[in-house]
Enzyme design. Structure first.
Site, PDB file in Angstrom:
ATOM      1  N   TRP A  71       0.831  -1.215   0.000  1.00 47.89           N
ATOM      2  CA  TRP A  71       0.000   0.000   0.000  1.00 47.89           C
ATOM      3  C   TRP A  71       0.857   1.253   0.000  1.00 47.89           C
ATOM      4  CZ3 TRP A  71      -4.121  -1.705  -1.873  1.00 47.89           C
ATOM      5  CH2 TRP A  71      -4.579  -2.985  -1.529  1.00 47.89           C
ATOM      6  N   ASP A 101      -1.542   6.757   6.526  1.00 49.93           N
ATOM      7  CA  ASP A 101      -2.566   5.816   6.081  1.00 49.93           C
ATOM      8  C   ASP A 101      -2.770   4.838   7.227  1.00 49.93           C
ATOM      9  OD1 ASP A 101      -4.120   3.820   5.010  1.00 49.93           O
ATOM     10  OD2 ASP A 101      -2.821   3.396   3.291  1.00 49.93           O
ATOM     11  N   LYS A 103     -12.072  -1.933   7.506  1.00 51.18           N
ATOM     12  CA  LYS A 103     -11.257  -2.830   8.314  1.00 51.18           C
ATOM     13  C   LYS A 103     -11.578  -2.707   9.801  1.00 51.18           C
ATOM     14  CE  LYS A 103      -7.547  -2.681   4.890  1.00 51.18           C
ATOM     15  NZ  LYS A 103      -7.636  -4.073   4.443  1.00 51.18           N
TER      16      LYS A 103
END
Length: 362
Positions: A104, A173, A197
């Site tokens: 990511w 993030d 999540k």
């Protein structure tokens, strides 16, 4: 397990608190006596005003945010933020530092480079297959911001503490560990987290942005791609993902009123993670993929002695009511995602299953 539900260890979309799901079920057809479903009410109604304002207020309370921070809800997931961040904050001739700790982070770097932005990779763990979090990172004092991925779902690593940037705005993030533990928000210029999540369903990304970062944003960007649009309109410039925001509100309420805040959530999460890592450390049948001092409290990643055993493990786990344990398709192996809503009882049941499987196959 409750009814016919499995123990859910999916990495995202992931488990939601059962009492949140039950409240949604109870109010789904007739929300707050409106005569309409939560999926039918207008985002301009007083009902939705109450929902989004309460979600913002609870976020600020849980994270102890003062008035220099705004809480935004943006569609497009964390991946949209990969392009919005450099678009909003990096002008021609400026540079930003990124720390590359896996898939990511690499995607975030790529999205900035697509726009022709100047990116410096200040640190990377690629040399050991992203199995650790870099230490003693030296950031460029002339950079506009420094970007990190706080938790890495695929490789199972996590920043135990956040790096010192010497005043450089930190952008995080936090998609896979947001609201899982307390942290000092003041060192961050912006935090973003895809909801699916740890705080809600897929379809929305929460962004927490500091006022000085809002002041950097150029006027000439497309309306839907600049943070000021959302900040000026309470995230309702266009129709927001109302159901996703509603679910986030309920999860935040659960965190506050049932769990008792982020300090208590952190203690629960540490207990869950230690339960599984103790299984690894008691022998050599399960091999964790993260170096011990970089282990994630959210995504416990591991390998078995061979791929045939891994396949059998996943199959038998599913037969015994454990879902979502297959590792990411890019790396294989196993992964137990133990986000906030995953209970201690679920993790203890998984640990018992893992010990039994080892005894039969070790």
């Amino acid at each position: 397990m409750h009814g016919n539900r499995v123990y859910n260890f999916n990495a995202g979309p992931a488990a939601l608190p059962l009492e949140v799901l039950e409240e949604i079920k109870d109010s789904f057809l007739n929300y707050a006596k409106s005569g309409m479903s939560i999926t039918e009410i207008s985002h301009r109604s007083r009902w939705f005003d109450d929902i989004i304002n309460d979600a913002v207020a609870r976020t600020k309370q849980l994270l102890k945010l003062d008035d220099k921070f705004q809480v935004l809800f943006i569609q497009g997931g964390a991946s949209m933020q990969f392009c919005m961040i450099p678009m909003n904050f990096l002008k021609d001739g400026e540079t930003a530092d990124y720390v590359n700790t896996g898939t990511w982070s690499a995607k975030a770097i790529k999205e900035a480079q697509i726009q022709g932005k100047t990116i410096n990779v200040a640190a990377s763990s690629e040399d050991r297959n992203f199995s650790y979090i870099p230490k003693d990172i030296r950031f460029n004092p002339d950079a506009v911001f420094a970007h990190i991925t706080s938790n890495n779902t695929i490789k199972g690593t996590q920043f135990a503490s956040f790096p010192d940037t010497s005043g450089l705005p930190l952008i995080g993030d936090m998609s896979s560990d947001f609201m899982s533990r307390p942290f000092d928000v003041d060192k961050f210029g912006l935090v973003y987290a895809g909801a699916q999540k740890n705080i809600g369903p897929a379809g929305v990304c929460m962004v927490i942005i500091r006022e000085d970062m809002l002041n950097r944003i150029p006027d000439e960007l497309p309306s839907m791609l600049k943070y000021t649009t959302y900040a000026d309109q309470n995230s309702m410039y266009n129709t927001p993902p109302c159901f996703a925001v509603y679910t986030i509100q309920l999860v935040l309420k659960w965190l506050q009123e049932t769990i008792g805040g982020l300090e208590k959530m952190d203690a629960i999460n540490r207990k869950k993670a230690q339960t599984l890592y103790d299984v690894f450390d008691s022998g050599d049948f399960y091999q964790g993929t993260a170096e011990p001092d970089s282990r994630s409290l959210m995504n416990v990643t591991f390998r078995l002695p061979d791929e045939e055993l891994e396949k059998r493990f996943i199959e038998e786990a599913a037969e015994n009511g454990f879902g979502g344990l297959k590792g990411h398709r890019s790396v294989g192996g196993g992964r137990a995602s133990i986000y906030n809503a995953t209970t201690v009882a679920a993790v203890e049941a998984l640990a018992d299953f893992m010990k039994t499987f080892e005894q039969k196959n070790g």
